[in-house]
Design an enzyme around this catalytic site. Structure first.
Site, short mmCIF file in Angstrom:
data_model
loop_
_atom_site.label_atom_id
_atom_site.label_comp_id
_atom_site.label_asym_id
_atom_site.label_seq_id
_atom_site.Cartn_x
_atom_site.Cartn_y
_atom_site.Cartn_z
N ASN A 1 -9.04 27.85 -48.71
CA ASN A 1 -9.40 26.43 -48.67
C ASN A 1 -8.15 25.57 -48.54
O ASN A 1 -7.09 25.96 -49.03
CB ASN A 1 -10.15 26.04 -49.95
CG ASN A 1 -11.56 26.60 -49.97
OD1 ASN A 1 -12.21 26.72 -48.94
ND2 ASN A 1 -12.03 26.97 -51.15
N CYS B 1 -17.45 31.49 -46.12
CA CYS B 1 -17.68 30.86 -47.43
C CYS B 1 -19.02 31.33 -47.97
O CYS B 1 -20.00 31.42 -47.23
CB CYS B 1 -17.67 29.34 -47.28
SG CYS B 1 -17.95 28.45 -48.83
N HIS B 2 -19.07 31.61 -49.28
CA HIS B 2 -20.30 32.16 -49.86
C HIS B 2 -21.20 31.11 -50.49
O HIS B 2 -22.19 31.45 -51.13
CB HIS B 2 -19.96 33.24 -50.89
CG HIS B 2 -19.10 32.74 -52.02
ND1 HIS B 2 -18.28 33.57 -52.74
CD2 HIS B 2 -18.94 31.51 -52.56
CE1 HIS B 2 -17.64 32.88 -53.66
NE2 HIS B 2 -18.04 31.63 -53.59
N HIS C 1 -18.52 23.22 -47.55
CA HIS C 1 -18.75 22.65 -48.87
C HIS C 1 -19.58 21.36 -48.82
O HIS C 1 -19.83 20.75 -49.86
CB HIS C 1 -17.43 22.39 -49.61
CG HIS C 1 -16.72 23.66 -49.98
ND1 HIS C 1 -15.35 23.73 -50.14
CD2 HIS C 1 -17.19 24.92 -50.22
CE1 HIS C 1 -15.00 24.98 -50.46
NE2 HIS C 1 -16.11 25.71 -50.50
#
Length: 463
Positions: free
Chosen positions: A157, A179-180, A216
């Site tokens: 990130n 990304c999880h 995000h």
């Protein structure tokens, strides 16, 4: 690579940031549990001792009786040796140290700006990006020189800016960001389906979602399980748990800096009618701060926590001790599947399966309403040698307007880095949704102080 009886052997993986004491171990364990892949992992890290420890740990994992995937781990001293001939490149690095992260997260508090993570957007995310972009320019240039045909998987990130920097330095690179966060939202949808409809044994991967947005700040506008539309069920679930919140697992948000009761996510669904597909700590930073981040009291009301850097420092020391015990044989390494999809992606790319999952890629039309080549997060189809973005559509106008503001800031900081222009960097910084609450003089003072605190990592900018 060698294809043999539905197995692929002699895969060469270069791991930049190979001294990682968290994600690297997860990756090693997942590889050990995959019987159809084997090869060599080359570990490269500026912390050579940490990389050497991971060489020992990785080889111990591979030698375990229940490790069906056999890999040789090698800690290497040069980026040239690490990258040359690599089939895959994993990037998982920490841009700076915790001293710099402490400034990212806590210096803005003097100006009334609170950040729950501070690594993606907000003043912390932007200053972190200023440290990270030059690193990723250099990584991309080395990949171009030593392994131009490798698939590059980024876990660092700020995800969007890292992927954008790779393409800015090497436009032909085959890179994407993983990304999880969406996986966690699929798990909540699974819980909603079980609770509201009484279904049993639903698996997360059986929940099909259409993801779109930026990392995000990703959204789901369609979700199904077999032939069941999950959005009406999610609405019932939100209405039931909105006031008290919902604990996804046994660990309560009051006892963990990383947990929440999903109240931010539920509130955003009520506001916009789409499912916000990230954790509350990240989501809160993308919207006006008076929604969920006005002050610590507001944060507590929404039932999540600010993540102090002091916790990360304590956690690092605990992981160092854990690494030492792994190396010395004082602690047994237990193999368990993480539920991450990095290994499934590699399997698809070498032709062993097909996979649809969410990834971060430059926009080539898969997402409407966002500039061409801006990095977006949508689903993509993984097949042998290809990653094809899937058309996701666009966001409702009110979400799109918030998203575009962050896109402009992210594009602006990349442009500033390419020009090595600190004035452009400040303009991007001051346009952030959190920083824009300050008057111009305070915004400038905050920027200058944060830059001063991290100048050790900003030599690229000629300051």
């Amino acid at each position: 690579m060698i294809r043999e009886n539905n197995k692929v052997k002699d895969i060469q993986i270069a791991y930049i940031g190979g001294g990682s004491r968290n994600w690297a171990w997860t990756f090693m364990k997942d590889l050990a549990l995959e019987a159809e892949l084997s090869g060599t992992i080359r570990l490269y890290d500026i912390d050579k001792k940490a990389a050497k420890a991971n060489e020992i740990i990785g080889n111990k994992i591979s030698q375990k009786e229940n490790a069906v995937g056999k890999w040789e781990y090698k800690a290497l001293a040069s980026i040239e040796e690490t990258l040359t001939g690599a089939d895959f490149v994993i990037i998982s690095v920490l841009p700076g140290d915790f001293k710099e992260m402490a400034s990212d997260v806590h210096t803005p508090e003097k100006y009334g700006i609170y950040q729950s993570v501070g690594d993606t957007v907000g003043p912390g995310g932007i200053i972190r990006a200023m440290r990270t972009i030059p690193m990723f320019f250099e990584i991309a240039e080395n990949i171009k020189k030593y392994s131009p045909d490798a698939w590059v998987i980024n876990y660092t990130n700020p995800m969007t800016i890292c992927v954008k920097a790779l393409y800015a330095a090497f436009p032909e690179i085959k890179a994407y960001g993983c990304c999880h966060e969406v996986f966690g939202t699929q798990t909540i949808l699974k819980k909603a389906l079980e609770e509201m409809r009484g279904l049993k044994d639903v698996e997360r991967h059986e929940i099909r979602t259409n993801a779109l947005g930026i990392n995000h700040f990703t959204w789901i506008d369609r979700a199904t399980y077999k032939d069941i539309d999950l959005l009406p069920i999610y609405k019932e679930f939100v209405d039931k748990h909105y006031e008290e919140g919902y604990q996804v697992d046994e660990e309560h948000w009051l006892n963990s800096v990383f947990k929440s009761s999903e109240k931010v996510k539920f509130d955003l669904f009520r506001r916009h009618g789409l499912i916000a597909a990230a954790g509350d700590r990240h989501l809160a930073e993308f919207v006006p701060s008076n929604w969920y981040l006005k002050d610590p009291e507001t944060v507590a009301k929404w039932q999540y926590k600010l993540t102090p850097v002091s916790f990360r420092i304590e956690n690092r020391e605990a992981l160092k001790e854990k690494s030492r015990k792994y190396v010395d044989g004082m602690l047994e390494i237990e193999l368990e599947n993480s539920g991450e999809e990095g290994i499934a992606q590699i399997k698809a790319l070498v032709g062993l399966n097909e996979l649809v999952t969410n990834v971060n890629l430059p926009n080539k039309g898969q997402m409407a309403g966002v500039p061409f080549d801006a990095v977006v997060e949508t689903n993509a189809l993984f097949q042998a040698g290809t990653v094809r973005p899937i058309i996701a559509g666009g966001l409702p106008r009110e979400i799109e307007s918030i998203t575009l503001r962050h896109v402009e800031v992210q594009e602006g900081i990349i442009e500033a880095a390419l020009a090595k222009d600190m004035d452009k960097a400040f303009k991007a910084f001051s346009a952030d949704v959190q920083v824009s609450t300050l008057n111009p003089d305070d915004a400038r003072a905050l920027f200058d102080e944060m830059v001063e605190n991290t100048k050790h990592y900003l030599s690229y900018w000629n300051i």
